[in-house]
Structure formats: C-alpha cells, structure tokens
Design a protein around this motif. Structure first.
Motif, short mmCIF file in Angstrom:
data_model
loop_
_atom_site.label_atom_id
_atom_site.label_comp_id
_atom_site.label_asym_id
_atom_site.label_seq_id
_atom_site.Cartn_x
_atom_site.Cartn_y
_atom_site.Cartn_z
N LEU A 13 0.82 -1.20 0.00
CA LEU A 13 0.00 0.00 0.00
C LEU A 13 0.86 1.26 0.00
O LEU A 13 0.53 2.24 -0.65
CB LEU A 13 -0.93 0.01 1.21
CG LEU A 13 -2.06 -1.01 1.21
CD1 LEU A 13 -2.82 -0.96 2.53
CD2 LEU A 13 -3.01 -0.77 0.05
N TYR A 14 1.95 1.23 0.73
CA TYR A 14 2.79 2.42 0.87
C TYR A 14 3.85 2.55 -0.22
O TYR A 14 4.44 3.61 -0.39
CB TYR A 14 3.46 2.44 2.24
CG TYR A 14 2.51 2.59 3.39
CD1 TYR A 14 1.50 3.53 3.36
CD2 TYR A 14 2.62 1.79 4.51
CE1 TYR A 14 0.62 3.67 4.42
CE2 TYR A 14 1.75 1.93 5.58
CZ TYR A 14 0.75 2.87 5.52
OH TYR A 14 -0.10 3.01 6.57
N ALA A 15 4.12 1.49 -0.93
CA ALA A 15 5.21 1.50 -1.92
C ALA A 15 5.00 2.56 -2.99
O ALA A 15 5.94 3.26 -3.36
CB ALA A 15 5.36 0.12 -2.55
N ASP A 16 3.78 2.69 -3.49
CA ASP A 16 3.53 3.69 -4.53
C ASP A 16 3.77 5.10 -4.03
O ASP A 16 4.38 5.91 -4.72
CB ASP A 16 2.10 3.56 -5.06
CG ASP A 16 1.92 2.36 -5.97
OD1 ASP A 16 2.94 1.87 -6.50
OD2 ASP A 16 0.78 1.92 -6.14
N ASN A 17 3.28 5.40 -2.82
CA ASN A 17 3.48 6.74 -2.27
C ASN A 17 4.96 7.03 -2.04
O ASN A 17 5.43 8.12 -2.34
CB ASN A 17 2.71 6.91 -0.96
CG ASN A 17 1.22 6.86 -1.14
OD1 ASN A 17 0.56 5.99 -0.63
ND2 ASN A 17 0.69 7.79 -1.91
N PHE A 18 5.69 6.04 -1.54
CA PHE A 18 7.11 6.25 -1.31
C PHE A 18 7.83 6.48 -2.64
O PHE A 18 8.64 7.41 -2.76
CB PHE A 18 7.74 5.07 -0.57
CG PHE A 18 9.21 5.26 -0.32
CD1 PHE A 18 9.63 6.06 0.72
CD2 PHE A 18 10.16 4.68 -1.14
CE1 PHE A 18 10.99 6.27 0.95
CE2 PHE A 18 11.51 4.87 -0.92
CZ PHE A 18 11.92 5.68 0.12
#
Length: 67
Positions: A13-18
C-alpha cells in the motif's frame, strides 16, 4: 501469521506513495514529495524522508525538533 500478512499488505500500500515521493524529491519538487511521504507516514522509509526534509527545510519550514 496474521501480523506477517498485514505487514506485507502495508508494504504494498505504501510502496507507490514512497516511490512517487522519491521521484518528486529527486526532481526537487519538494512540496509534492512531502505530500506523498505524508501519505505513507507509518512506513519507516517515509518517516526518514520526512525527517530529512524537516532537517534541511526542503519544501517546508526547517524544524529541527520535528526532524
């Protein structure tokens, strides 16, 4: 086992934002990078980038206490 599954889900879930934040950071679009990193603040990598940005005053006012 449930914790491990939740960990993997949160990483995806957080990979794209990072990655989006890192791309903006490398392009020196610091305000956009900060916005993306705030979306994944629970992730350690995003926390580190937010701290770095506060330390250097990149896209936000410099604040050593928040860094």
């Amino acid at each position: 086992m449930k914790i491990l599954i939740l960990l993997f889900i949160s990483l995806f879930l957080y990979a794209d934002n990072f990655n989006d934040g890192l791309k903006e950071y490398k392009s020196k679009n610091y305000k956009e990078a900060f916005t993306e990193f705030k979306k994944c603040e629970a992730d350690g990598g995003c926390q580190a980038m937010i701290a770095l940005m506060y330390q250097n005053g990149e896209g936000i006012p410099k604040d050593i206490n928040k860094a």
